[in-house]
Design a protein around this motif. Structure first.
Motif, short mmCIF file in Angstrom:
data_model
loop_
_atom_site.label_atom_id
_atom_site.label_comp_id
_atom_site.label_asym_id
_atom_site.label_seq_id
_atom_site.Cartn_x
_atom_site.Cartn_y
_atom_site.Cartn_z
N MET A 70 0.85 -1.16 0.00
CA MET A 70 0.00 0.00 0.00
C MET A 70 0.90 1.23 0.00
O MET A 70 1.72 1.42 0.88
N SER A 71 0.75 2.08 -0.97
CA SER A 71 1.51 3.31 -0.99
C SER A 71 0.55 4.47 -1.13
O SER A 71 -0.47 4.38 -1.82
N PHE A 72 0.84 5.55 -0.45
CA PHE A 72 0.01 6.74 -0.49
C PHE A 72 0.65 7.80 -1.36
O PHE A 72 1.86 7.84 -1.54
N PHE A 73 -0.16 8.66 -1.86
CA PHE A 73 0.30 9.77 -2.68
C PHE A 73 1.13 10.72 -1.82
O PHE A 73 0.73 11.09 -0.72
N VAL A 74 2.28 11.11 -2.30
CA VAL A 74 3.15 12.01 -1.56
C VAL A 74 3.11 13.38 -2.22
O VAL A 74 3.37 13.51 -3.41
N GLU A 75 2.78 14.38 -1.43
CA GLU A 75 2.78 15.74 -1.94
C GLU A 75 4.08 16.41 -1.54
O GLU A 75 4.62 16.18 -0.48
N SER A 76 4.56 17.28 -2.38
CA SER A 76 5.82 17.98 -2.10
C SER A 76 5.56 19.35 -1.50
O SER A 76 6.15 20.34 -1.89
N THR A 77 4.69 19.41 -0.51
CA THR A 77 4.35 20.70 0.09
C THR A 77 5.26 21.04 1.25
O THR A 77 5.22 22.16 1.74
N GLY A 78 6.04 20.11 1.71
CA GLY A 78 6.90 20.37 2.86
C GLY A 78 6.23 19.98 4.16
O GLY A 78 6.89 19.70 5.14
N VAL A 79 4.91 19.97 4.19
CA VAL A 79 4.16 19.58 5.38
C VAL A 79 3.34 18.34 5.00
O VAL A 79 2.31 18.45 4.34
N PRO A 80 3.80 17.16 5.40
CA PRO A 80 3.07 15.95 5.03
C PRO A 80 1.68 15.93 5.64
O PRO A 80 1.50 16.32 6.80
N GLN A 81 0.72 15.53 4.85
CA GLN A 81 -0.64 15.40 5.36
C GLN A 81 -1.36 14.31 4.60
O GLN A 81 -0.99 13.97 3.48
N LEU A 82 -2.36 13.77 5.23
CA LEU A 82 -3.15 12.72 4.62
C LEU A 82 -4.59 13.22 4.57
O LEU A 82 -5.17 13.56 5.60
N THR A 83 -5.16 13.30 3.38
CA THR A 83 -6.50 13.85 3.24
C THR A 83 -7.48 12.74 2.85
O THR A 83 -7.09 11.70 2.34
N ALA A 84 -8.75 13.01 3.08
CA ALA A 84 -9.80 12.03 2.77
C ALA A 84 -9.78 11.61 1.30
O ALA A 84 -9.90 10.42 1.01
#
Length: 68
Positions: free
Chosen positions: A1-15
């Motif tokens: 299982m891998s989650f989408f990684v955003e390059s925003t600098g602040v990791p977050q997990l959204t619905a």
């Protein structure tokens, strides 16, 4: 299982990121068996705790008798 990684600098997990993932869980009968098992363990832990408390009181009484 891998989650989408955003390059925003602040990791977050959204619905929306996790909405497509399915989380397996046991059926109701299996959940009840697990709950009963854990309840049994809790009861044993509590019984040992009470036994420990009684043993500590007994020890305290013996120590008091030694110095009388």
């Amino acid at each position: 299982m891998s989650f989408f990684v955003e390059s925003t600098g602040v990791p977050q997990l959204t619905a929306p990121q996790i909405s497509n993932y399915k989380v397996p869980y046991p059926n109701v009968l299996e959940q009840q068996k697990i709950a009963n098992f854990l309840t049994g363990i809790d009861n044993k832990i509590n019984a040992v705790g009470r036994q420990l408390g009684q043993t500590q009181v007994y020890k305290k009484g013996l120590l008091q008798q030694m110095f009388v």
